[in-house]
Design an enzyme around this catalytic site. Sequence first.
Site, PDB file in Angstrom:
ATOM      1  N   LYS A  52       0.843  -1.200   0.000  1.00 21.41           N
ATOM      2  CA  LYS A  52       0.000   0.000   0.000  1.00 21.41           C
ATOM      3  C   LYS A  52       0.878   1.251   0.000  1.00 21.41           C
ATOM      4  O   LYS A  52       0.620   2.199  -0.738  1.00 21.41           O
ATOM      5  CB  LYS A  52      -0.902   0.007   1.240  1.00 21.41           C
ATOM      6  CG  LYS A  52      -2.045  -0.982   1.144  1.00 21.41           C
ATOM      7  CD  LYS A  52      -2.661  -1.250   2.488  1.00 21.41           C
ATOM      8  CE  LYS A  52      -3.625  -2.425   2.380  1.00 21.41           C
ATOM      9  NZ  LYS A  52      -4.043  -2.937   3.683  1.00 21.41           N
ATOM     10  N   GLN A  96      -5.812  -2.048   9.809  1.00 23.58           N
ATOM     11  CA  GLN A  96      -5.248  -3.255   9.177  1.00 23.58           C
ATOM     12  C   GLN A  96      -5.612  -4.483  10.018  1.00 23.58           C
ATOM     13  O   GLN A  96      -5.211  -4.579  11.175  1.00 23.58           O
ATOM     14  CB  GLN A  96      -3.721  -3.100   9.070  1.00 23.58           C
ATOM     15  CG  GLN A  96      -3.026  -4.266   8.422  1.00 23.58           C
ATOM     16  CD  GLN A  96      -3.388  -4.448   6.947  1.00 23.58           C
ATOM     17  OE1 GLN A  96      -3.416  -3.498   6.182  1.00 23.58           O
ATOM     18  NE2 GLN A  96      -3.688  -5.664   6.561  1.00 23.58           N
ATOM     19  N   ASP A 119     -12.269   1.122   3.984  1.00 26.13           N
ATOM     20  CA  ASP A 119     -12.547  -0.282   3.677  1.00 26.13           C
ATOM     21  C   ASP A 119     -14.036  -0.535   3.466  1.00 26.13           C
ATOM     22  O   ASP A 119     -14.427  -1.644   3.094  1.00 26.13           O
ATOM     23  CB  ASP A 119     -12.039  -1.175   4.819  1.00 26.13           C
ATOM     24  CG  ASP A 119     -10.675  -1.762   4.503  1.00 26.13           C
ATOM     25  OD1 ASP A 119     -10.381  -1.937   3.310  1.00 26.13           O
ATOM     26  OD2 ASP A 119      -9.923  -2.051   5.448  1.00 26.13           O
TER      27      ASP A 119
END
Length: 279
Positions: A52, A96, A119
């Site tokens: 990322k 995460q 997300d």
Amino acid sequence: MGEIINVSKIVECKKVELKERVNLLKQKGIIPKLAVISANHDEASKSYIRNKRKMCEELGLSQEEYVLREDITLNEVLKLVSSLNNDKSVHAILLQLPIYSHLDENKILMEISPKKDVDGFHPLNLGKLLIGTQGIIPCTPKGIITILDSLNIDYAGKVAVVVGRSKIVGKPVSQLLLNKDCTVITCHSKTNDLKQYTKMADILVVATGIPHLITSDMVKENSIIIDVGINRVNGKIVGDVDTQEVLKKVKYITPVPKGVGLTTVLSLMENVVYMAESF
Ligand code: NDP
């Protein structure tokens, strides 16, 4: 013989579009910024975060990482999320997963502002997905649709079978395919005779984490197979589908590695840019 979809090429094309959008934002003095919270010792997570970071740098996005110590309390994490929610320079927040087991994942996800929920796991964004209005779409499912769209599929009436019903892949991708007018069947570990469903699939999405669960006798001729699985077997990364055998029968299949994983990171970047645009 079918074709292995060149996902790297799809992603490279999409990156060009995305860079243009980032440049437009920069002309307005806005640099899209992603805050990543990590609270685990998971090696796979560290590798995702590195990927990322690399794509953020490549596209000109800013990324800030918060690596939390193992004895952090839930209250301290919630305070961090709240301060990031109020920080005007931050457009997107990513928790995460997985996180340390003493922390309540759902409580933290609920605390992230729906506007910064990159997300798309907040109930508000999941609700928007359900009713089919524009919200933030979870990254892996969004990436799967990017791959399917690149094949110029006429979705209406196609039978789409999704194997797996997790909240990060199976359920949202089933909903997205339903929103696209597919006839959707979602299978899981309690499904009896999985093969009778997978054989019906014009589009088969597999996200179970079971190496080579899907064999060539389980797929339909000329179908499209999206293999989401990432499994390490004898030091090699393999998917949930027996690619080489299945390839002989189907029209298209995604590779593992360099398949859905690439579009997952791309979708994350697209979500950050979209959030900066709509700030
Ligand atoms: P989960 O473990 O959360 O979910 C797995 C799903 O598979 C569950 O719904 C489970 O059913 C179902 N399942 C398990 N065994 C069977 C079986 N024998 N037959 C049918 N269904 C079964 O996994 P995730 O969704 O998080 O991930 C799935 C895979 O995708 C993993 O390999 C993961 O590493 C990979 N992944 C890849 C990403 C990428 O970017 N490429 C991103 C995210 C995940 P039940 O609900 O009944 O338990």
